[in-house]
Design an enzyme around this catalytic site. Structure first.
Site, PDB file in Angstrom:
ATOM      1  N   ASP A 487      43.329  36.080  36.605  1.00 43.92           N
ATOM      2  CA  ASP A 487      42.117  36.904  36.551  1.00 43.92           C
ATOM      3  C   ASP A 487      41.979  37.566  35.186  1.00 43.92           C
ATOM      4  O   ASP A 487      41.378  38.638  35.085  1.00 43.92           O
ATOM      5  CB  ASP A 487      42.153  37.958  37.668  1.00 43.92           C
ATOM      6  CG  ASP A 487      43.386  38.866  37.551  1.00 43.92           C
ATOM      7  OD1 ASP A 487      44.335  38.513  36.818  1.00 43.92           O
ATOM      8  OD2 ASP A 487      43.394  39.946  38.179  1.00 43.92           O
ATOM      9  N   GLU A 488      42.473  36.943  34.149  1.00 43.45           N
ATOM     10  CA  GLU A 488      42.404  37.501  32.797  1.00 43.45           C
ATOM     11  C   GLU A 488      41.379  36.741  31.966  1.00 43.45           C
ATOM     12  O   GLU A 488      41.386  35.509  31.931  1.00 43.45           O
ATOM     13  CB  GLU A 488      43.775  37.432  32.115  1.00 43.45           C
ATOM     14  CG  GLU A 488      44.821  38.330  32.749  1.00 43.45           C
ATOM     15  CD  GLU A 488      46.145  38.266  32.018  1.00 43.45           C
ATOM     16  OE1 GLU A 488      46.973  39.168  32.242  1.00 43.45           O
ATOM     17  OE2 GLU A 488      46.347  37.327  31.213  1.00 43.45           O
TER      18      GLU A 488
END
Length: 579
Positions: A487-488
């Protein structure tokens, strides 16, 4: 019986026509065959390089998971505390990572003391996860992946040999091809007090990586000494585990230079030994392990049956042969009348075929408008030229698609870490020449783990796709957006005039994600924790800017999430909205 000049000339021209037609057809077939084989080799090499890159990315992903686990305070608490229940939070974290990574056989926390006693251990057993407790925990200090990892500095990954796992009580990993990666857990003084160890299912990893390959591709993997680890014939793998050596250099002689280190890649066409009845074309690359450990090098290869490569060439050869035979029969009867008309267009067609074989450029084929046999031959040559050209274009498109896959995230379609790193390097070079400023956003999606745990990967993937679309919609076309993994995300704001502009864009990003995301009738709420670094204030290299932005992101997350923080410590949080 006397033979007239016309008959003699006709017979002579017929013979010349037969010879010229036969040589032209043979040369065209050989040229098309050689081009198809070379194109297949190039495609195999490109695919092998992409697959090798994906292997490296898979190893990097495991290292990132190890970094998360070893840097967690829960790991240090579990190693130092003797109180009951101190290991439970870490065990829960291990289980969540195992659920998210079906290629993991085991995750263990091993102490540097007590002869390397396992403190926390989660095993995969068939389709479930089990936690090993009490007297079933074993001492592993005598294994190299423990002693080797404890010697490394914090954050470094240790890579074991790829072997058949014979460790007692390994559950699903027992007697399976495995590779072990480990990372030390360091105390406040920087000294290793334990290690987190992940046992990876080698077959599962490569089955996942090779899922998108064509069905007729054969995958090979060997260690630095050439011992097969993956082979289409499973009996050829891990021969050293059964007291014998099965080496890639014995099956593919061209790989000897790869194993010895004299070369990094090899393209071969093999038609002897086990491939005497079914020859193959193959591409192999050698890659050095980028982390310390027991394996120093790997040899990765892909092979394809030669018959599949030459299927189209054989069709073209049959067409050419039919045309040559037809021309020979016609030439015998009408050579006297059409000698000059026959020789000139045939020679022109031979030149066109030779030019096409040399540089693959499409050229006008003469006599295609004629309605006689010469016209049939010309149109057939043109059809052959067009078909080969279409095949070359298809191969080029395949290479471009593979290159696009290597540079873009499959889920969101955004550029990946590699493509973003190149864009960042270009931005640095341009800024150093022009004196422009730019900003780097390091973004972590808040509440993503809880969404992933509750709704599974399908829900998590849906959130990541919507987040990517909102990032693209909120930023400018000149800005660069990429997904690093999980989720970066990162955003490169090009040519930012001042700090206020950066704050305004950061606030727009936070505002864009406030709207709920609808998934299967449920509104999902996420936020952003944004770390910001500025060039040149926070660094003059890509690694410095990424590190400062990453650190600022964690500071923003620690400050309450759903906000942003500059690398110098200033933050602008907003009220987080729960899931």
């Amino acid at each position: 019986m006397k033979f007239g000049i016309a008959l003699k000339l006709g017979l002579l021209l017929a013979g010349v026509s037969i010879l010229a037609s036969g040589m032209t057809g043979f040369y065209a077939y050989q040229a098309s065959r050689n081009m198809l084989v070379q194109s297949a080799k190039d495609e195999l090499l490109t695919t092998t390089l992409v697959l090798a890159r994906r292997v490296t990315l898979s190893r990097d992903e495991i290292s990132r998971n190890l970094q998360v686990l070893t840097s967690s305070p829960m790991a240090l608490n579990a190693l130092r505390s003797t109180a009951s229940g101190q290991e439970d939070p870490l065990a829960a974290l291990f289980e969540s990572i195992m659920q998210a990574n079906p290629t993991y056989f085991q995750i263990r926390l091993i102490s540097a003391s007590d002869n390397g006693l396992e403190r926390v251990r989660i095993d995969r057993a068939d389709d479930r996860l089990i936690r090993v407790r009490g007297d079933d925990l074993q001492e592993k200090g005598h294994f190299s992946y423990v002693s080797g990892a404890l010697k490394l500095p914090p954050g470094s990954t240790y890579l074991s040999r790829i072997v058949i796992n014979h460790e007692r009580g390994a559950h699903a990993g027992l007697d399976q091809p495995s590779v072990i990666l480990a990372m030390p857990v360091a105390g406040a003084d920087g000294k290793a007090v334990g290690a987190v160890v992940i046992n990876v299912d080698l077959n599962n990893v490569f089955a996942t990586l090779a899922a998108d390959l064509p069905k007729d591709f054969q995958l090979f993997l060997a260690n630095g000494k050439g011992d097969y680890l993956i082979h289409p014939d499973a009996s050829q793998t891990f021969g050293f585990d059964r007291g014998r050596r099965v080496l890639v250099q014995d099956e593919f002689a061209a790989t000897r230079d790869l194993v010895s280190g004299r070369s990094q890649q090899a393209l071969v066409e093999v038609n002897d030994g086990r491939y005497s009845e079914a020859p193959v074309v193959a591409a192999f690359v050698s890659r050095t392990a980028q982390v310390p450990g027991d394996e120093d090098k790997f040899v990765l290869g892909l092979a394809q049956p030669l018959s599949h490569v030459l299927a189209q060439a054989n069709k073209l050869g049959a067409v050419v042969l039919q045309l040559v035979l037809a021309l020979c029969l016609l030439g015998i009867f009408i050579a006297t009348l059409v000698a000059r008309a026959v020789t000139q267009p045939i020679n022109s067609m031979s030149v066109a075929v030779q030019n096409f074989a040399l540089d693959h450029s499409l050229a006008a084929v003469p006599a295609v408008e004629r309605q006689d046999e010469i016209g049939v031959l010309a149109r057939s040559f043109k059809q052959m030229q067009d078909e080969i050209h279409q095949q070359l274009e298809a191969l080029q498109q395949s290479r471009e698609e593979l290159e696009h896959m290597a540079r873009h995230d499959v889920l969101t379609g955004l550029p990946n870490r590699r493509a973003f790193q190149e864009r960042l390097e270009h931005a640095l070079s341009r800024a150093q020449r022009s004196g422009e400023h730019f900003a780097l956003f390091f973004i972590d999606v808040d509440n993503f783990k809880s969404i992933n745990d509750r709704f599974g990967h399908q829900g998590g993937d849906a959130v990541l796709k919507i987040v990517a679309l909102r990032l693209v919609a909120t930023t400018r076309k000149a800005d660069a957006i990429a997904r690093l993994g999980g989720d970066e995300f990162v955003v490169l704001l090009d040519n930012t005039a001042n700090r206020e502009d950066v704050i305004l864009i950061a606030e727009k990003l936070l505002e864009s994600v406030r709207s709920p995301i609808l998934h299967r009738g449920t509104e999902l709420q996420v936020g952003f924790s944004i770390g910001i670094s500025l060039y040149p204030d926070d660094g003059r290299t890509a690694s410095e800017l990424m590190a400062r932005a990453d650190r600022a992101m964690y500071e923003a997350k620690d400050a309450g999430r759903n906000g942003f923080r500059f690398s110098n410590g200033k933050t602008q949080p907003t009220s987080p909205t729960p899931l």
